[in-house]
Design a protein around this motif. Structure first.
Motif, short mmCIF file in Angstrom:
data_model
loop_
_atom_site.label_atom_id
_atom_site.label_comp_id
_atom_site.label_asym_id
_atom_site.label_seq_id
_atom_site.Cartn_x
_atom_site.Cartn_y
_atom_site.Cartn_z
N ARG A 32 -3.18 36.05 76.76
CA ARG A 32 -2.09 36.21 77.57
C ARG A 32 -0.82 35.50 77.11
NH1 ARG A 32 -3.72 33.84 82.60
NH2 ARG A 32 -1.69 34.73 83.37
N LEU A 33 -0.80 34.70 76.09
CA LEU A 33 0.29 33.92 75.49
C LEU A 33 1.03 34.86 74.38
CD1 LEU A 33 -1.26 30.32 74.95
CD2 LEU A 33 0.15 31.09 76.91
N ARG A 34 2.33 34.80 74.46
CA ARG A 34 3.03 35.32 73.45
C ARG A 34 3.24 34.27 72.02
NH1 ARG A 34 8.42 36.92 75.59
NH2 ARG A 34 8.07 34.77 76.77
N TRP A 35 2.55 34.59 71.31
CA TRP A 35 2.62 33.64 70.01
C TRP A 35 3.67 33.99 69.17
CZ3 TRP A 35 -0.71 29.55 70.27
CH2 TRP A 35 -2.10 29.77 71.33
N VAL A 36 4.39 32.88 68.63
CA VAL A 36 5.43 32.97 68.10
C VAL A 36 4.94 33.17 66.41
CG1 VAL A 36 7.60 31.92 66.82
CG2 VAL A 36 6.95 31.73 69.70
N GLY A 37 5.53 34.33 65.72
CA GLY A 37 4.85 34.42 64.31
C GLY A 37 5.66 33.49 63.36
N PRO A 38 5.21 33.27 62.22
CA PRO A 38 5.82 32.65 61.21
C PRO A 38 7.28 32.51 61.18
CG PRO A 38 3.71 33.25 60.57
CD PRO A 38 4.27 34.23 61.64
N GLU A 39 7.75 34.17 61.14
CA GLU A 39 9.43 34.27 60.85
C GLU A 39 10.12 33.74 61.96
OE1 GLU A 39 7.44 37.22 63.78
OE2 GLU A 39 6.93 36.50 61.64
N GLY A 40 9.45 33.35 63.22
CA GLY A 40 10.22 33.03 64.35
C GLY A 40 10.08 31.63 64.61
N ARG A 41 9.57 30.54 63.69
CA ARG A 41 9.21 29.21 63.91
C ARG A 41 10.55 28.73 63.14
NH1 ARG A 41 2.83 29.83 62.98
NH2 ARG A 41 2.36 30.46 65.09
N HIS A 42 11.04 27.73 64.02
CA HIS A 42 12.44 27.01 63.61
C HIS A 42 12.61 25.75 64.71
CE1 HIS A 42 13.72 30.02 66.50
NE2 HIS A 42 14.28 29.01 67.08
N LEU A 43 13.45 24.89 64.26
CA LEU A 43 13.62 23.76 64.97
C LEU A 43 15.20 24.16 65.34
CD1 LEU A 43 12.45 20.80 62.70
CD2 LEU A 43 11.56 21.98 64.90
N THR A 44 15.28 24.57 66.61
CA THR A 44 16.63 24.87 67.04
C THR A 44 17.57 23.74 66.98
OG1 THR A 44 15.99 26.81 68.39
CG2 THR A 44 18.05 26.11 68.97
N LEU A 45 19.01 23.72 66.52
CA LEU A 45 19.89 22.49 66.64
C LEU A 45 20.69 22.83 67.85
CD1 LEU A 45 20.84 22.35 62.97
CD2 LEU A 45 19.32 20.77 64.31
N ASP A 104 23.64 16.90 67.47
CA ASP A 104 24.80 16.64 68.15
C ASP A 104 26.24 17.23 67.44
OD1 ASP A 104 23.49 15.38 70.12
OD2 ASP A 104 23.70 13.39 69.36
N SER A 105 26.25 16.99 66.12
CA SER A 105 27.26 17.36 65.23
C SER A 105 27.56 19.01 65.29
CB SER A 105 27.11 16.85 63.91
OG SER A 105 28.13 17.17 62.88
N VAL A 106 26.26 19.67 65.06
CA VAL A 106 26.65 21.11 64.94
C VAL A 106 27.00 21.61 66.35
CG1 VAL A 106 25.03 23.33 65.29
CG2 VAL A 106 24.74 21.65 63.50
N THR A 107 26.35 21.00 67.48
CA THR A 107 26.83 21.28 68.82
C THR A 107 28.40 20.98 69.12
OG1 THR A 107 24.59 21.00 69.73
CG2 THR A 107 26.34 20.86 71.42
N ALA A 108 28.82 19.88 68.60
CA ALA A 108 30.29 19.60 68.79
C ALA A 108 31.13 20.85 67.95
CB ALA A 108 30.49 18.37 68.17
#
Length: 189
Positions: A32-45, A104-108
């Protein structure tokens, strides 16, 4: 266009993570979970949302400048957690201070380019699954506990990536967004 900035773990690290996540598929309600595949795995800034294409040249220039001001730094994917019963994630260890400063720098930079961003504290994580939008919730506590001892290999964050996200449009349950890398900037220039 819908955009976000991220740091991408290298393929060997994603392979380690995939092995740990695959072990969770035998837990109750895993289907029942939507598993994120390898192509979608990232650390969002920074999540940018919908961005006017006219802002891209200035945005790219500002993101390149932000990346140049930060050296590469060490990270490791480790531990597990959840945001309520909605999102299951892997945590981040290593130089979290450098990661937070980069975010923080990217967000700014994004804001200076005229793009509004989410205004909430930065919580570094890598999403591995999301609960479906059904009436019955999935208890993510056993999943987070199973990931609690996960500790991946050390790796170096070396670049910032600008990614375009295409939301699912087919209406097929469980369909995932598709991602396209628009630009990449090395840390430290």
């Amino acid at each position: 266009m819908r955009l976000f900035t991220a740091v991408l773990p290298p393929p060997p690290v994603l392979t380690e993570l995939a092995e740990a996540v695959d072990g969770l598929r035998g837990l109750p309600d895993a289907d029942r979970l939507r598993w994120v595949g390898p192509e979608g795995r990232h650390l969002t800034l920074a999540f940018l949302g919908e961005v006017d294409e006219a802002l891209l040249p200035d945005l790219r220039e500002r993101l390149a400048r932000a990346a140049r001001h930060h050296p590469a730094f060490g990270l490791r994917l480790a531990g597990g957690g959840r945001f309520g019963d909605r999102v299951l994630w892997i945590g981040v260890e290593g130089d979290r201070t450098a990661l937070r400063r980069l975010a923080d720098s990217v967000t700014a930079a994004v804001r200076r380019a005229g793009v509004p961003t989410e205004d909430r504290p930065y919580k570094p994580h890598l999403t591995v699954a999301r609960a479906g939008r059904t009436a019955r919730r999935v208890d993510l506590r056993p999943y987070a506990a199973a990931l609690g001892d996960f500790s991946g290999s050390d790796w170096q964050a070396r670049e910032v990536v600008l990614v375009r996200s295409f939301l699912p449009s087919s209406g097929v349950p469980g369909e995932h967004p598709r991602y396209e890398t628009l630009a990449t900037w090395p840390l430290g220039g």
